[in-house]
Design a protein around this motif. Structure first.
Motif, short mmCIF file in Angstrom:
data_model
loop_
_atom_site.label_atom_id
_atom_site.label_comp_id
_atom_site.label_asym_id
_atom_site.label_seq_id
_atom_site.Cartn_x
_atom_site.Cartn_y
_atom_site.Cartn_z
N ARG A 182 6.42 24.98 -0.58
CA ARG A 182 6.99 26.18 -1.19
C ARG A 182 7.12 25.96 -2.70
O ARG A 182 7.55 24.90 -3.16
N ARG A 183 6.74 27.01 -3.44
CA ARG A 183 6.84 26.99 -4.90
C ARG A 183 7.34 28.36 -5.37
O ARG A 183 7.14 29.38 -4.71
N THR A 184 7.98 28.38 -6.55
CA THR A 184 8.38 29.65 -7.15
C THR A 184 7.36 30.04 -8.22
O THR A 184 6.77 29.18 -8.88
N TRP A 185 7.18 31.36 -8.35
CA TRP A 185 6.25 31.85 -9.35
C TRP A 185 6.55 33.32 -9.65
O TRP A 185 6.62 34.15 -8.75
N LYS A 186 6.79 33.61 -10.90
CA LYS A 186 7.03 34.96 -11.39
C LYS A 186 8.08 35.70 -10.54
O LYS A 186 7.90 36.83 -10.14
N GLY A 187 9.18 34.98 -10.28
CA GLY A 187 10.34 35.63 -9.68
C GLY A 187 10.47 35.54 -8.18
O GLY A 187 11.46 36.04 -7.62
N TYR A 188 9.51 34.91 -7.49
CA TYR A 188 9.59 34.83 -6.02
C TYR A 188 9.18 33.45 -5.53
O TYR A 188 8.47 32.70 -6.21
#
Length: 317
Positions: free
Chosen positions: A45-51
């Motif tokens: 799991r990674r975060t990207w541009k707010g999600y």
């Protein structure tokens, strides 16, 4: 009858005073931002541009490990978790249950451009402060309130367990392209977590009765609570109750001046499919008639002087 036509919050609108970072490494689970060229096992799991995004297959070498989450090319590689925005962006998605959280206090500093109001829902805190400034100049009288709901009676005030207020509507911000809105939700005990589920800034649109400046909403407004809990049954007759999320639906009719019917129809088109803040009346005794949800409705020309707007609001969880 007030409906907040929202502005989309972008990264550029956040000011330095915001105390939740774009990538929050303090919360659990820690946010880890996606970076091109990494090694991503299935389920990473990674975060990207707010999600948050989850890898649905392994990507350990190029070119797959350079596929940006959220793009058309990412289909089949990264799955967006719609119910998991980043901590900073949680109040700006369509749901109320996704909340920004931080011990002691939450501060959002926003410069959204031309707006005349804001709505804040699902507040968990003891105190709310709001300032709106152009540079060092206050555009409104600063707001500093304790978050306690009004007691329905004297007995409740003296002996009952008063509830904290969970929403606040801000109106009449002067139109100013440089308006900087600072929202602070704080706890009396800095070790306790503050939280907020929904923040919307934009322009309030008001439906008024003909010849007056009062709400055009007719008596008979219906607020319906929705409980998405369910029971899971087993073969031996036992079961468990699974707590679900809650929402409030509202149905109402509003009489307006016939000349305002085109504007009302345009407003319905502008908010179609969007989660918007609704406030039926500013009077405290109607404070339960406020929600965030998707609006559908109809505008009917009743006679020469008046038109009728019928609205159905499906509350968001």
């Amino acid at each position: 009858m007030n409906i907040l036509l929202p502005k989309t919050i972008t990264t550029a609108m956040f000011g330095a005073g915001t105390n939740i970072p774009a990538v929050d490494t303090v919360i659990v689970p820690n946010e880890v931002e996606w970076a091109s060229g990494g090694s991503f096992a299935d389920g990473t799991r990674r975060t990207w541009k707010g999600y948050w995004y989850e890898a649905v297959q392994a990507m350990t070498t190029g070119p797959t490990n350079a596929i940006e989450p959220g793009t058309a090319a990412a289909e089949g590689y990264w799955l967006k978790d719609e119910g998991a925005p980043t901590n900073r962006m949680a109040p700006f998605d369509k749901y109320l249950f996704t909340k920004a959280r931080r011990a002691g206090s939450i501060v959002y500093e926003l410069t959204p451009g031309f707006v005349n109001g804001a709505a804040i829902y699902e507040i968990e805190g003891d105190n709310l402060e709001i300032t709106v400034k152009d540079g060092a100049t206050d555009l409104i009288t600063p707001i500093d309130i304790e978050l306690w709901e009004q007691a329905p009676g004297l007995w409740e005030y003296l002996f009952g367990e008063l509830e904290r207020g969970t929403y606040y509507a801000l109106k009449d911000i002067p139109i100013n392209p440089n308006a900087k809105i600072t929202i602070t939700i704080s706890r009396n005990n800095p070790a306790i977590e503050a939280a907020v589920g929904f923040i919307s800034v934009g322009n309030w649109k008001t439906l008024l009765a003909p010849l007056t400046q009062a709400s055009g909403v007719q008596y008979g407004v219906e607020a319906t609570t929705r409980d998405y809990s369910y029971s899971q049954e087993y073969k031996d007759g036992t079961y468990i109750d699974v707590e679900g999320r809650k929402a409030t639906d509202i149905n109402l009719s509003c009489v307006i001046d016939a000349a305002e019917a085109p504007s009302a129809k345009l407003l319905l088109e502008q908010i179609l499919g969007k989660a918007v803040a609704i406030e039926v009346s500013e009077l405290p005794k109607y404070s339960h008639l406020a929600t965030v949800g998707k609006v559908t409705g109809s505008v009917r020309s009743v006679n020469w002087p008046t038109a009728q707007v019928d609205l159905q609001i499906k509350g968001n969880v």
